[in-house]
Design a protein around this motif. Sequence first.
Motif, short mmCIF file in Angstrom:
data_model
loop_
_atom_site.label_atom_id
_atom_site.label_comp_id
_atom_site.label_asym_id
_atom_site.label_seq_id
_atom_site.Cartn_x
_atom_site.Cartn_y
_atom_site.Cartn_z
N GLU A 197 0.92 -1.17 -0.08
CA GLU A 197 -0.06 -0.07 0.08
C GLU A 197 0.82 1.21 -0.17
OE1 GLU A 197 -2.38 -0.50 3.37
OE2 GLU A 197 -3.34 -2.10 2.46
N HIS A 198 2.02 1.25 0.59
CA HIS A 198 2.98 2.20 0.59
C HIS A 198 4.36 1.80 0.55
CE1 HIS A 198 -0.24 5.24 2.02
NE2 HIS A 198 -0.70 4.16 2.72
N MET A 209 17.81 0.40 0.63
CA MET A 209 16.90 0.11 1.48
C MET A 209 15.75 0.27 0.87
SD MET A 209 17.01 -0.93 4.58
CE MET A 209 18.43 -0.43 5.42
N VAL A 210 14.77 -0.77 0.97
CA VAL A 210 13.34 -0.60 0.41
C VAL A 210 12.53 -0.99 1.63
CG1 VAL A 210 11.67 -1.63 -1.22
CG2 VAL A 210 14.05 -1.56 -1.72
N ALA A 211 11.43 -0.27 1.78
CA ALA A 211 10.36 -0.32 2.88
C ALA A 211 8.94 -0.48 2.34
CB ALA A 211 10.47 0.47 3.89
N GLY A 212 7.99 -1.28 2.92
CA GLY A 212 6.87 -1.03 2.28
C GLY A 212 5.86 -1.63 3.33
N ALA A 213 4.52 -1.31 3.20
CA ALA A 213 3.29 -1.37 4.18
C ALA A 213 2.56 -2.12 3.72
CB ALA A 213 2.95 -0.14 4.87
N LEU A 253 5.64 6.28 4.22
CA LEU A 253 6.87 5.88 4.54
C LEU A 253 7.96 6.64 3.92
CD1 LEU A 253 6.52 1.90 4.33
CD2 LEU A 253 6.28 2.90 6.31
N ARG A 254 9.03 6.91 4.94
CA ARG A 254 10.11 7.69 4.36
C ARG A 254 11.34 7.42 5.08
NH1 ARG A 254 7.36 9.10 1.04
NH2 ARG A 254 6.91 10.99 0.16
#
Length: 758
Positions: A197-198, A209-213, A253-254
């Motif tokens: 979603e984000h 670096m990869v982030a997700g929600a 997200l940041r």
Amino acid sequence: MNDIETMTANSDVQRLDFNTPALQRKRRIRALKDKLARWYVSIGGLAVLGAICLIFFYLAQVVAPMFQGAELEARDAQQPTWLADAGAPLLLAVEEQNKVAMRLGSDGAVRFFSVPTSELLRTVELPLPADSEIVSVGQDTPGNRRMVLGLSNGQVLVAEHNYNVSYPDGKKTITPQLDYPFGEEPLNLDSQGRPIEHAAISLNGSTLMVAGATNGALHALKIVSTENLMTGEKSLEEERMDLPQLSEPIKALRIDPRHMWLFAVSGRASVDVFDLRREQLNGRYKLLTGNGEITTVASLLGGISLMIGDSTGGIGQWFMVRSNDGQAELKNVRNFQLADQPITQILPEERRKGFLALDSAGTLGIFHSTAHRELLTEQVADGAAVAAMSPRATRLLVESDDQVQRFVIDNPHPEISWDALWGKVWYESYPEPDYVWQSTSATGDFEPKLSLSPLAFGTLKAAFYAMLLAAPLAICAAFYTAYFMAPTLRRKVKPIIELMEALPTVILGFFAGLFLAPYLENHLPGIFSLLLLMPLSILFAGWCWSRLPENLRLSVPEGWEAVLLIPVILFVGWGSLAVSGYLENWFFGGDMRLWLSNDLGIPFDQRNALVIGIAMGFAVIPTIYSIAEDAVFSVPKSLTLGSLALGATPWQTLTRVVLLTASPGIFSALMIGMGRAVGETMIVLMATGNTPIMEANIFEGMRTLAANVAVEMPESEVGSTHYRVLFLAAMVLLMFTFVMNTLAELIRQRLRRKYASL
């Protein structure tokens, strides 16, 4: 009777002689010369005033553009035919030359089109897995074209839009392309295959670096790229990070560009900060206090500051700050207000700390974070829209209702405001607001710090310590040579002192920086002993002289007594410096500098205000002395002789008659010396550390306005903000001297009127 007639005849002859044509011609010539001299002096004075006014107006016209706001010029709106079938806009971007734009649509295609004509140039289909679609889009820090696409199957795709410039047949051609720096295969972020979603992305060197929600769950993946030096092959190593999960749905997200922090905006108005190095929660912070809620989040240039837009039209700037106990906390630094509608998009500039904000009603605002300045508010659309700004912040594209509107932005100097120049500013990564001058840096994401306060403070500090040494010595020397010294000795002493003014200041600065500064550092106890013992020794020598037999005292001619002080001064000076090492060992543990720094907590720099006070005071003494001595010597002898005849002592005559009568000239001497000290360049340039700090400590350096202009003007770009701020510094220096001289003249005239009756 005959005698009377004879005298009358003689007087008539004399009258006729004074009215001869020759005498009348001489009178006319003399009157003409007087008139010409009067006109010459008047025109010369007016020319000087005119030149000063021209300098002031020239500086003003260079400085004035910094305080103008931004301008937005609309171009013709275009409605390209391909836009209707391109899906909803997810991302819009413009390349460096303002010729090609990129549009990412919800249909999974990237379209490159011409900015001037909106003509479609190229369409690139993204390599998305079957039965998947784009759910979210995340961008890296401003200044690069890297983006991450969150997919509906729990994967993410890293892509980058680039533009190759070539010159076939001598014609400049820009070829857009889409690259996949980590492969065309999407990366698995959620093992359960839930929609991302984000998404957020950050590349630091060779580490991605990869982030997700996904439905409240937080995922982070670290990918390290290594290259084989022999074969050139690249290999990717993945490391999945285990982060605490959140109970509230995530809105944005940041990732910090140094991979220290992950910011997860969740709920209505809160953010959770995760420490990526320790893989733990740093803290939860509430971003809003009212009834509003967060609507959009963006990062400023450099990625340190978070810009939080809310539903009430407000925008807050936040970044991590080290507290007194060493812990990092998220702080609200400053706030902006666009209108009263929800903020839908924040566009950071790629070269400066400015940003654009767009709300749901189509209102656009141009702001600058450091200057805390709103430069423009204007309506650019009739409702919700998606916008893109060029890397140079000179073009703006706005897409709404299947049409593209182009704007030209003129915003050359957003960094300047009254607060940025003279107030305390909270700069990124600083623990608190401060006065800072740091105009350049080696990095492109640098935040200019253009506070003139430390420079003005340094100017006054240098002038104060110089006058502290020069004023007493020069004024006392002027009184003695003009009132007490023998005329024969005065005719020798005064030219020698005035000759000191002929020394070039660059030579004095060279001497002070290379010899005086290290000498003072190694002989601090001796220097302070000299400053303390010299006046006491002179007073003691005078007392001893007054106790000698009268016949011995009368053997020295009147006005030559000062010559007897020369051996005393030489002996005290030699003795104070000779015992410096012993004093340092006895009282300061062998090193007075370390004693000041460690025991008293007083910082010590080798090139400091003490060096400036001695070197620049030496340069200012002749100016003050010469004018003050002439003023004292010009006091009519009738006043001093009358005072002495009425029974006053020489000292009473000096303090109550001579000093008051000569006070206008003495005051003028002090003001001219002060102006010389304020405008001095070479001595402070070469004899200080040129550190723009606001510290009254005599053992620390400073940077003055004049020295700063001399140092940085050759490096500044003509027409840039830095260039104009340097002209502003020169203008401040000119205005300071003008105001100071005007006040000095007013005070001098008042003193002249007050003591004119003496």
